[in-house]
Motif scaffolding. Structure first.
Motif, PDB file in Angstrom:
ATOM      1  N   ASP A 203       0.821  -1.213   0.000  1.00 16.08           N
ATOM      2  CA  ASP A 203       0.000   0.000   0.000  1.00 16.08           C
ATOM      3  C   ASP A 203       0.855   1.264   0.000  1.00 16.08           C
ATOM      4  O   ASP A 203       0.597   2.174  -0.765  1.00 16.08           O
ATOM      5  N   VAL A 204       1.892   1.300   0.840  1.00 15.58           N
ATOM      6  CA  VAL A 204       2.717   2.516   0.926  1.00 15.58           C
ATOM      7  C   VAL A 204       4.199   2.187   0.880  1.00 15.58           C
ATOM      8  O   VAL A 204       4.645   1.224   1.515  1.00 15.58           O
ATOM      9  N   MET A 205       4.963   2.983   0.141  1.00 10.40           N
ATOM     10  CA  MET A 205       6.416   2.931   0.221  1.00 10.40           C
ATOM     11  C   MET A 205       6.874   4.132   1.044  1.00 10.40           C
ATOM     12  O   MET A 205       6.565   5.271   0.695  1.00 10.40           O
ATOM     13  N   THR A 206       7.580   3.865   2.133  1.00 10.41           N
ATOM     14  CA  THR A 206       8.101   4.974   2.939  1.00 10.41           C
ATOM     15  C   THR A 206       9.577   5.142   2.589  1.00 10.41           C
ATOM     16  O   THR A 206       9.927   5.883   1.687  1.00 10.41           O
ATOM     17  N   SER A 207      10.468   4.403   3.258  1.00  4.90           N
ATOM     18  CA  SER A 207      11.891   4.478   2.889  1.00  4.90           C
ATOM     19  C   SER A 207      12.230   3.450   1.814  1.00  4.90           C
ATOM     20  O   SER A 207      13.287   3.511   1.196  1.00  4.90           O
ATOM     21  N   GLY A 208      11.347   2.486   1.611  1.00  7.81           N
ATOM     22  CA  GLY A 208      11.626   1.397   0.681  1.00  7.81           C
ATOM     23  C   GLY A 208      12.312   0.217   1.353  1.00  7.81           C
ATOM     24  O   GLY A 208      12.622  -0.774   0.689  1.00  7.81           O
ATOM     25  N   ALA A 209      12.550   0.309   2.675  1.00  9.11           N
ATOM     26  CA  ALA A 209      13.290  -0.757   3.371  1.00  9.11           C
ATOM     27  C   ALA A 209      12.540  -2.091   3.336  1.00  9.11           C
ATOM     28  O   ALA A 209      13.128  -3.135   3.042  1.00  9.11           O
ATOM     29  N   THR A 210      11.246  -2.069   3.616  1.00  5.86           N
ATOM     30  CA  THR A 210      10.469  -3.314   3.620  1.00  5.86           C
ATOM     31  C   THR A 210      10.452  -3.930   2.224  1.00  5.86           C
ATOM     32  O   THR A 210      10.666  -5.143   2.058  1.00  5.86           O
ATOM     33  N   LEU A 211      10.221  -3.082   1.214  1.00  8.73           N
ATOM     34  CA  LEU A 211      10.187  -3.580  -0.163  1.00  8.73           C
ATOM     35  C   LEU A 211      11.557  -4.117  -0.577  1.00  8.73           C
ATOM     36  O   LEU A 211      11.641  -5.101  -1.319  1.00  8.73           O
ATOM     37  N   SER A 212      12.634  -3.482  -0.088  1.00  9.74           N
ATOM     38  CA  SER A 212      13.986  -3.963  -0.410  1.00  9.74           C
ATOM     39  C   SER A 212      14.210  -5.363   0.134  1.00  9.74           C
ATOM     40  O   SER A 212      14.738  -6.238  -0.564  1.00  9.74           O
ATOM     41  N   VAL A 213      13.815  -5.564   1.389  1.00 11.90           N
ATOM     42  CA  VAL A 213      13.997  -6.873   2.014  1.00 11.90           C
ATOM     43  C   VAL A 213      13.164  -7.930   1.281  1.00 11.90           C
ATOM     44  O   VAL A 213      13.633  -9.038   1.005  1.00 11.90           O
ATOM     45  N   ALA A 214      11.934  -7.555   0.924  1.00  8.18           N
ATOM     46  CA  ALA A 214      11.058  -8.490   0.214  1.00  8.18           C
ATOM     47  C   ALA A 214      11.606  -8.793  -1.182  1.00  8.18           C
ATOM     48  O   ALA A 214      11.612  -9.948  -1.630  1.00  8.18           O
ATOM     49  N   ALA A 215      12.097  -7.755  -1.879  1.00  3.25           N
ATOM     50  CA  ALA A 215      12.640  -7.961  -3.233  1.00  3.25           C
ATOM     51  C   ALA A 215      13.872  -8.860  -3.189  1.00  3.25           C
ATOM     52  O   ALA A 215      14.030  -9.744  -4.034  1.00  3.25           O
ATOM     53  N   ARG A 216      14.722  -8.644  -2.190  1.00  5.44           N
ATOM     54  CA  ARG A 216      15.929  -9.490  -2.079  1.00  5.44           C
ATOM     55  C   ARG A 216      15.545 -10.940  -1.810  1.00  5.44           C
ATOM     56  O   ARG A 216      16.163 -11.860  -2.346  1.00  5.44           O
ATOM     57  N   ALA A 217      14.541 -11.137  -0.972  1.00  3.83           N
ATOM     58  CA  ALA A 217      14.103 -12.507  -0.671  1.00  3.83           C
ATOM     59  C   ALA A 217      13.621 -13.199  -1.947  1.00  3.83           C
ATOM     60  O   ALA A 217      13.929 -14.371  -2.204  1.00  3.83           O
ATOM     61  N   LEU A 218      12.886 -12.456  -2.783  1.00  4.59           N
ATOM     62  CA  LEU A 218      12.380 -13.025  -4.041  1.00  4.59           C
ATOM     63  C   LEU A 218      13.525 -13.341  -5.004  1.00  4.59           C
ATOM     64  O   LEU A 218      13.541 -14.400  -5.644  1.00  4.59           O
ATOM     65  N   LYS A 219      14.507 -12.415  -5.086  1.00  3.90           N
ATOM     66  CA  LYS A 219      15.655 -12.651  -5.962  1.00  3.90           C
ATOM     67  C   LYS A 219      16.461 -13.852  -5.476  1.00  3.90           C
ATOM     68  O   LYS A 219      16.900 -14.685  -6.278  1.00  3.90           O
TER      69      LYS A 219
END
Ligand SMILES: [Zn+2]
Ligand SMILES: [Zn+2]
Length: 238
Positions: A203-219
């Protein structure tokens, strides 16, 4: 025959409750007052950019200095004013009527991410938060965007291995530390992720930290390409 837009969109503005005369879920005044991100954006993080496009995939200074761990990102609106109110309405007030119009905006804004065979994956909530809120707003948005795009969503592709602390007052470095190892690919969905082109939804991107961790897990689990689509994002005022 019934007007298909009548089914897709409510008759009332989802922001103010006034009558809606066009499609899109918002009355004309709320549409004009919502901080939609349109025009030139950073191809990597979706932040609005000033000036003319430099090349086919312009990037903001931050992404040029350090590219995020995903390929491309887009957001529908800035997380402020009515943009913020609508996000909080969805998150905390059971405003499930917001899901359809919001997802339709996301599907349109993220159309550039759509090419090829996509799998949509929501950022997960920890199960204790899921119990409190009863639904994961990211999963609802992902399901609806997937329906509009005609592709699959895998709502449990990512899992939270532990509860993280609230991040409101943390710096980006503290947020990354807080989230490190907290999101993993669900072993039962590993084959669905490996080799896939994933659009990560939140829903929201703040610093992008959560999305970064999730993206790395997927990669790490073998996703071929990861893009990010959020409803709103924090935008630094110039
Ligand atoms: Zn309105
Ligand atoms: Zn950027």
């Amino acid at each position: 025959m019934q007007n298909p837009l009548k089914i897709l969109y409510p008759d009332q503005c989802v922001a103010c409750g006034g009558l809606v005369d066009g499609a899109g879920g918002l009355c004309a005044a709320c549409w004009a007052g919502t901080p939609f991100i349109d025009g030139l954006v950073c191809d990597a993080c979706g932040a609005p950019l000033l000036g003319e496009a430099a090349g086919a995939r312009p990037q903001c200074d931050g992404c040029m200095a350090e590219h995020p761990p995903w390929a491309q990102g887009r957001s529908v609106m800035a997380y402020r004013d009515s943009g913020r109110r609508m996000v909080l309405g969805l998150k905390h007030s059971d405003r499930l009527d917001l899901v359809r119009p919001m997802a339709s905006w996301m599907a349109a804004r993220g159309a550039v991410l759509k090419s090829g065979d996509k799998v949509l994956v929501p950022v997960p909530l920890h199960w204790t938060r899921l119990l409190m809120r009863r639904f994961n707003q990211a999963a609802l948005l992902a399901r609806e965007v997937a329906r509009i795009w005609g592709c699959d969503t895998v709502p449990d592709a990512l899992i939270r291995t532990r509860r993280t602390r609230p991040q409101e007052r943390m710096t980006k470095a503290e947020r990354l530390e807080n989230q490190a190892g907290a999101i993993r690919v669900n072993p039962a969905r590993a084959t669905r992720v490996a080799g896939s082109s994933v659009v990560l939804v939140d829903d929201v991107m703040t610093s992008g930290a959560t999305l970064s961790v999730a993206a790395r897990a997927l990669k790490d689990a073998g996703a071929e390409r990861v893009c990010v689509l959020t409803l709103a994002r924090v935008v630094k005022e110039p």
